[in-house]
Design a protein around this motif. Structure first.
Motif, PDB file in Angstrom:
ATOM      1  N   GLY A   1       1.148  -1.364   0.101  1.00 57.96           N
ATOM      2  CA  GLY A   1      -0.302   0.151   0.365  1.00 57.96           C
ATOM      3  C   GLY A   1       0.763   1.346  -0.768  1.00 57.96           C
ATOM      4  N   HIS A   2       2.377   1.122   0.176  1.00 53.58           N
ATOM      5  CA  HIS A   2       3.034   2.327   0.566  1.00 53.58           C
ATOM      6  C   HIS A   2       3.667   2.257  -0.969  1.00 53.58           C
ATOM      7  N   SER A   3       3.940   3.609  -1.290  1.00 50.44           N
ATOM      8  CA  SER A   3       4.770   3.379  -2.856  1.00 50.44           C
ATOM      9  C   SER A   3       6.007   4.490  -2.319  1.00 50.44           C
TER      10      SER A   3
ATOM     11  N   ASP B   1       5.220  10.214   3.104  1.00 47.83           N
ATOM     12  CA  ASP B   1       4.201   9.961   2.940  1.00 47.83           C
ATOM     13  C   ASP B   1       3.756  10.700   4.462  1.00 47.83           C
TER      14      ASP B   1
ATOM     15  N   SER C   1      -0.468   4.267   8.556  1.00 46.03           N
ATOM     16  CA  SER C   1      -1.840   3.728   8.103  1.00 46.03           C
ATOM     17  C   SER C   1      -1.881   2.496   9.353  1.00 46.03           C
TER      18      SER C   1
ATOM     19  N   SER D   1      -6.671   5.226   8.632  1.00 48.74           N
ATOM     20  CA  SER D   1      -5.154   6.173   8.493  1.00 48.74           C
ATOM     21  C   SER D   1      -5.366   7.489   8.870  1.00 48.74           C
TER      22      SER D   1
ATOM     23  N   THR E   1      -0.653  10.530  -2.610  1.00 50.98           N
ATOM     24  CA  THR E   1      -0.313   9.058  -3.360  1.00 50.98           C
ATOM     25  C   THR E   1      -1.199   8.322  -2.777  1.00 50.98           C
ATOM     26  N   SER E   2      -0.639   7.798  -1.321  1.00 51.90           N
ATOM     27  CA  SER E   2      -1.210   7.307   0.066  1.00 51.90           C
ATOM     28  C   SER E   2      -2.714   8.148  -0.271  1.00 51.90           C
ATOM     29  N   TYR E   3      -2.510   8.988  -0.144  1.00 53.54           N
ATOM     30  CA  TYR E   3      -4.621   9.952   0.532  1.00 53.54           C
ATOM     31  C   TYR E   3      -5.437   9.174  -0.583  1.00 53.54           C
TER      32      TYR E   3
ATOM     33  N   SER F   1      -6.094   5.838  -0.187  1.00 50.11           N
ATOM     34  CA  SER F   1      -7.201   5.685   1.433  1.00 50.11           C
ATOM     35  C   SER F   1      -8.670   5.600   0.550  1.00 50.11           C
TER      36      SER F   1
END
Length: 595
Positions: free
Chosen positions: A194-196, A224, A228, A244, A510-512, A515
């Protein structure tokens, strides 16, 4: 490795009596948080070539000191467990075990890793230590013998995070993928993606066993602004994070008090790269769709007329519900104090710190003068230096204060051309401009004001676009994406500028976006538009090739025609030249004859 840029700084477990950190000079310093003095200092023999990259305190243990004698009940209470051993990973691949009781090196674990050590973790019960390295391996060390007990390849990339479960049966490891290992068999129990970017933080959030879906853990990654929370489920349906936590910057230091039951909340303290502290409190009982905001944010600043922020280095939650231990300043000489009241949503601590850089042990080296204990900070979190005393605030009213500007004044401050890009322009001007852009962008998105949005979106400076997108709150990310999508469908010139904004949003958030539960629905228009343009790309490429060949042939024909025309002119001029020369020669001769 990026982990090396984070200087290690960790409070000792339970009592928080000590603060261990390694500064830029490579020395290990242990500070006493009660007396605010330097307790011990250790200089590794190869501290310049093998710098310390990570630190982890070992489990507290009962120490036997001096001759044994029968103790009274009042004395028996004082014989509690103390923090003693420190594990230090180095860039050379070795692990140093330092004893704070002895004040000397306990042992050295080397010969295992061929790359720098990025993380170390103690086993909660056995005399075992785990280390992860750039060589992609995890090593299980036997501390009694000082030798490797087990070595296995954990990933194709460098191992950047480790964490042992509270019962000592499972191990979390992280690179770009998080893996949960069975420590008895050294086999993978689960995988989480899930993490870039590389995961730098791993921590179990509950003490419950994995059976019954009660085991949760927390992860954070480089660049980030989200933490999470993952749930380890019996049915294996744990591919996505369930909770999150939103931050203002990349997490640098995390302290967590785990939950022992469903009725007990997890307490979390996160120090970010921008120097702010965020406190969270949440009951882990299944998924939560919306990212959670901190219950309290703590900032520090000095007492100058133009206050500058004081970075927080580390924080540790105390057993009391509303207290937290803080370490701030610099790694060579940190300042430690206990914040008593964290019930407010925004707290700003104004401190006047005087240091004399006298690092002799057991001597007072820092004096802190407390001026203000609590200030509510309006506006975007982390983008305004907090105010000090009333006299200082009156002096600063004469200067430009971006938080008190009207929208018209902010629009006037924005330089849409290249006026502020001069080499001699001060840095404060660029910072002010970026702050204006961030505030105006949020204001324009909330009010849907086309005039404000046009002013902001017309900038062509890539660095201003990146910093503006990085400073907006997470609540404004999705409206910004929708506005960019709308403008991408308009004039080609506007669409070209919007591509830079879209690139910055994807890079920072991206992470937000990943989610969000209904991301496909909300970004459907952008996806279809991108898909249609991608489908047209081969046709446009072929057309571009044909046009290139055509223009090349036309240019060659034109050049040949130009050469022929030039040659013709030269030929005609060559025929006329002898007649002209003959006339010039004969004119003087024929003149007397005519006379």
């Amino acid at each position: 490795m990026h982990v090396a840029s984070r200087l290690p700084c960790v409070f000792s477990p339970k009592s928080r009596q000590y603060l261990a950190l390694c500064a830029q000079d490579g020395r290990l310093r242990v500070w006493n948080t009660d007396s605010k003095t330097l307790h011990q200092e250790y200089v590794p023999s190869a501290h310049l070539s093998a710098t310390c990259t990570c630190i982890a305190w070992g489990p507290c243990r009962t120490l036997k000191e001096g001759p044994q004698r029968k103790k009274r009940k009042s004395e028996a209470v004082q014989a509690e467990e103390r923090a003693d051993l420190l594990a230090m990973g180095t860039a050379a691949g070795s692990v140093l075990i330092y004893s704070t009781v002895k004040g000397a090196l306990h042992c050295t674990l080397d010969g295992g890793h061929t790359g720098g050590v990025n993380c170390v973790q103690w086993h909660p019960k056995d005399s075992l230590l785990y280390s992860g390295s750039d060589d992609t391996n995890i090593i299980e060390w036997d501390l009694q013998s000082g030798k490797t007990r087990s070595v296995w390849k954990a990933d194709r990339a460098a191992i950047t995070g480790l964490c042992v479960s509270p019962d000592g049966k499972l191990l979390l490891s992280a690179a770009y993928v998080i893996k949960l290992w069975n420590l008895e068999t050294k086999e993978i129990y689960r995988k989480f993606t899930g993490h870039s970017t590389a995961v730098t933080t791993l921590c179990f959030a509950t003490t419950r066993p994995p059976d019954g879906n009660g085991l949760y853990f927390l992860s954070g990654a480089a660049h980030d602004r989200l933490l999470s929370v993952w749930q380890v489920r019996d049915d294996g349906r744990d591919k996505n994070s369930v909770v999150s936590f939103t931050l203002t910057d990349e997490p640098q230091h995390i302290n967590l008090i785990p939950s022992n039951s469903k009725n007990e909340a997890v307490r979390l303290a996160v120090v970010c790269k921008d120097g702010q502290l965020h406190l969270f409190e949440h009951f882990l009982n299944g998924p939560c769709k919306k990212p959670l905001s901190p219950s309290c944010t703590v900032q520090l600043s000095d007492t100058k007329d133009s206050p500058a922020p004081i970075p927080l280095l580390a924080a540790a939650l105390a057993t009391e519900t509303r207290t937290v231990m803080l370490a701030y300043g610099n790694h060579l000489q940190p300042v430690m104090e206990r914040a008593l009241n964290t019930s407010e949503r925004h707290i700003c601590l104004t401190r006047d710190v005087f240091t004399n850089l006298s690092l002799s042990t057991e001597t007072n080296v820092s004096k802190v003068t407390v001026h203000i204990s609590k200030v509510l900070v309006p506006g975007l979190p982390g983008h305004q230096a907090p105010k000090g005393s009333s006299q200082a605030s009156e002096k600063r009213k004469k200067d430009i204060d971006t938080k008190e500007m009207s929208i018209a004044e902010r629009l006037g401050e924005i330089d849409l051309a290249t006026g502020s890009s001069d080499k001699g322009a001060p840095k404060s001007t660029a910072s002010l401009q970026t702050d204006n852009f961030a505030v105006l962008l949020v204001q324009g998105l909330e009010s849907n004001d086309a005039n404000i949005l046009n002013k902001v979106f017309q900038t062509r400076k890539e660095i201003v676009i990146k910093k503006t997108v990085a400073r907006i709150p997470l609540s404004a990310v999705l409206p910004l994406v929708e506005e960019i999508t709308k403008r991408l469908q308009g004039h080609p010139f506007s669409a070209k500028l919007m591509v830079q904004w879209l690139k910055a949003v994807i890079t920072h958030h991206t992470s937000y976006l990943a989610s969000l539960p209904d991301l496909v629905t909300q970004l459907g228009v952008l996806y279809h538009m991108s898909e249609n343009r991608v489908k047209l790309l081969p046709k446009l490429t072929k057309l571009h090739g044909k046009l290139f060949l055509l223009t090349t042939q036309v240019n060659s024909v034109v050049s040949v025609m130009d050469v022929d025309h030039a040659a013709k002119l030269v030929y005609e001029e060559g025929k006329c030249l002898p007649v002209f020369l003959l006339s010039v020669v004969l004119n003087p001769v024929c003149a007397p004859l005519q006379g």
